[in-house]
Motif scaffolding. Structure first.
Motif, PDB file in Angstrom:
ATOM      1  N   PRO A  59       0.802  -1.234   0.000  1.00  0.00           N
ATOM      2  CA  PRO A  59       0.000   0.000   0.000  1.00  0.00           C
ATOM      3  C   PRO A  59       0.828   1.274   0.000  1.00  0.00           C
ATOM      4  N   GLU A  60       2.049   1.224   0.509  1.00  0.00           N
ATOM      5  CA  GLU A  60       2.890   2.419   0.539  1.00  0.00           C
ATOM      6  C   GLU A  60       3.481   2.727  -0.835  1.00  0.00           C
ATOM      7  N   SER A  61       3.871   1.708  -1.572  1.00  0.00           N
ATOM      8  CA  SER A  61       4.593   1.895  -2.832  1.00  0.00           C
ATOM      9  C   SER A  61       3.698   1.874  -4.058  1.00  0.00           C
ATOM     10  N   PHE A  62       2.489   1.367  -3.924  1.00  0.00           N
ATOM     11  CA  PHE A  62       1.613   1.207  -5.082  1.00  0.00           C
ATOM     12  C   PHE A  62       1.253   2.563  -5.682  1.00  0.00           C
ATOM     13  N   VAL A 105      -9.311   2.214  -1.349  1.00  0.00           N
ATOM     14  CA  VAL A 105      -8.711   1.104  -0.612  1.00  0.00           C
ATOM     15  C   VAL A 105      -7.306   1.465  -0.145  1.00  0.00           C
ATOM     16  N   GLN A 106      -6.512   2.070  -1.037  1.00  0.00           N
ATOM     17  CA  GLN A 106      -5.149   2.438  -0.652  1.00  0.00           C
ATOM     18  C   GLN A 106      -5.158   3.456   0.480  1.00  0.00           C
ATOM     19  N   LYS A 107      -5.998   4.474   0.383  1.00  0.00           N
ATOM     20  CA  LYS A 107      -6.045   5.491   1.433  1.00  0.00           C
ATOM     21  C   LYS A 107      -6.494   4.877   2.769  1.00  0.00           C
ATOM     22  N   TYR A 108      -7.416   3.911   2.698  1.00  0.00           N
ATOM     23  CA  TYR A 108      -7.855   3.290   3.950  1.00  0.00           C
ATOM     24  C   TYR A 108      -6.753   2.428   4.552  1.00  0.00           C
ATOM     25  N   LEU A 109      -6.080   1.637   3.724  1.00  0.00           N
ATOM     26  CA  LEU A 109      -4.998   0.790   4.239  1.00  0.00           C
ATOM     27  C   LEU A 109      -3.896   1.630   4.872  1.00  0.00           C
ATOM     28  N   LEU A 110      -3.568   2.752   4.249  1.00  0.00           N
ATOM     29  CA  LEU A 110      -2.555   3.639   4.824  1.00  0.00           C
ATOM     30  C   LEU A 110      -3.071   4.293   6.105  1.00  0.00           C
ATOM     31  N   PHE A 111      -4.355   4.622   6.120  1.00  0.00           N
ATOM     32  CA  PHE A 111      -4.965   5.245   7.295  1.00  0.00           C
ATOM     33  C   PHE A 111      -4.864   4.339   8.522  1.00  0.00           C
ATOM     34  N   ILE A 112      -5.025   3.025   8.309  1.00  0.00           N
ATOM     35  CA  ILE A 112      -4.950   2.101   9.448  1.00  0.00           C
ATOM     36  C   ILE A 112      -3.519   1.589   9.671  1.00  0.00           C
ATOM     37  N   GLY A 113      -2.555   2.171   8.949  1.00  0.00           N
ATOM     38  CA  GLY A 113      -1.156   1.912   9.245  1.00  0.00           C
ATOM     39  C   GLY A 113      -0.521   0.714   8.574  1.00  0.00           C
ATOM     40  N   MET A 114      -1.100   0.199   7.508  1.00  0.00           N
ATOM     41  CA  MET A 114      -0.503  -0.961   6.853  1.00  0.00           C
ATOM     42  C   MET A 114       0.735  -0.561   6.067  1.00  0.00           C
ATOM     43  N   LYS A 115       1.750  -1.444   6.079  1.00  0.00           N
ATOM     44  CA  LYS A 115       3.029  -1.196   5.417  1.00  0.00           C
ATOM     45  C   LYS A 115       3.226  -2.174   4.260  1.00  0.00           C
ATOM     46  N   LEU A 170      -6.404  -0.606  14.572  1.00  0.00           N
ATOM     47  CA  LEU A 170      -7.141   0.567  14.090  1.00  0.00           C
ATOM     48  C   LEU A 170      -8.380   0.159  13.296  1.00  0.00           C
ATOM     49  N   HIS A 171      -8.257  -0.911  12.511  1.00  0.00           N
ATOM     50  CA  HIS A 171      -9.443  -1.377  11.787  1.00  0.00           C
ATOM     51  C   HIS A 171     -10.522  -1.841  12.762  1.00  0.00           C
TER      52      HIS A 171
END
Length: 268
Positions: A115-118, A139-149, A165-166
């Motif tokens: 999610p960070e590099s996509f 989806v990307q903004k949500y994954l980053l919002f909940i801290g996924m790397k 966080l989710h």
């Protein structure tokens, strides 16, 4: 699965031996839907001899792409694993670079893994529909919002799929507000979400219990702005709220449903 077990396993497909087009098959034992057929494969390019080869695919679009010699192409940038042999050893390295997929599901998997590099370059957007681009962005903004790397080379820890966080926000709706609406909310002029009135609506002056109805608010680019909790709903005339909530499709005496909320968190 050893060779004997595999031969026993594929007997389930024997009933499709006369089928040369993808045939839906619900495998009750494994609870999976597959598309199955047998193709006549040449033993070599110039050979007249053929043998029947089993084809099993979980995706109908992918199965038909081989039948009709067509398919999908999606290009993007992500973090992925590259491997090569060097001095007799197999080398693996995690890199961020250009990649592509032949199904939208593969694109989503790439996003989920990194999610960070996509990212999708402007010139690559031609390969996607507007709906697909909006889906990927949210989806990307949500994954980053909940801290996924991004995933690296290491084994994936189970903690990746146990996100605190989710858990906190999983029952919250996500609503998109315009820049003007957000400015009015932040300035204290507006504390509601506008819902179109409908004749069946019978719950005027409805009250919500604490934590019963919560939402995350995003802007037009799906950036997360705040977490809110709804307190009550009431029916009003559009003229009563139009100074802070403008809608060109509504007239002064049109009924609207006003769902009031209080801000619980504001995100940077």
């Amino acid at each position: 699965m050893n060779e004997f077990e595999y031969k026993e396993f594929i007997k389930r497909y024997d009933k499709f031996k006369k089928n040369n087009l993808p045939t839906p098959f619900w495998d009750e034992e494994r609870q999976t839907l597959e598309y199955v057929y047998f193709s006549n494969e040449k033993l070599s390019f110039n050979s007249k001899e053929v043998k029947k080869e089993l084809k099993v695919n979980p995706s109908l679009s992918e199965a038909l792409s081989k039948t009709a010699f067509t398919g999908f192409y999606y290009s993007f940038t992500d973090r992925h694993i590259m491997g090569w042999r060097e001095n007799g050893k197999w080398i693996k390295k995690s890199v961020v670079g250009h990649n592509h997929a032949h199904s939208f599901e593969e694109v989503v998997r790439a996003l989920y893994s990194s999610p960070e590099s996509f990212s999708i370059a402007k010139e690559e957007e031609q390969y996607y529909s507007k709906q697909e681009l909006e889906y990927l962005r949210r989806v990307q903004k949500y994954l980053l919002f909940i801290g996924m790397k991004d995933l690296g080379i290491q084994n994936v820890p189970v903690s990746r799929f146990r996100n605190k966080l989710h858990s906190k926000y999983e029952h919250a709706f996500i609503y998109k507000f315009s820049e003007d609406a957000l400015n009015n909310i932040f300035s204290g002029k507006r504390d509601f979400r506008l819902i179109d009135w409908y004749p069946e609506y019978k719950e005027n002056n409805k009250k919500y219990k604490p934590k019963e109805y919560q939402a995350l608010i995003v802007d037009k680019e799906d950036n997360f702005k705040m977490f809110v909790e709804f307190t009550d709903e009431e029916v009003k005339m559009y003229k009563d709220i139009k100074d802070v909530c403008k809608r060109d499709d509504l007239k002064d005496d049109d009924k609207v449903i006003v769902a009031h909320f209080k801000i619980v968190e504001i995100f940077n």
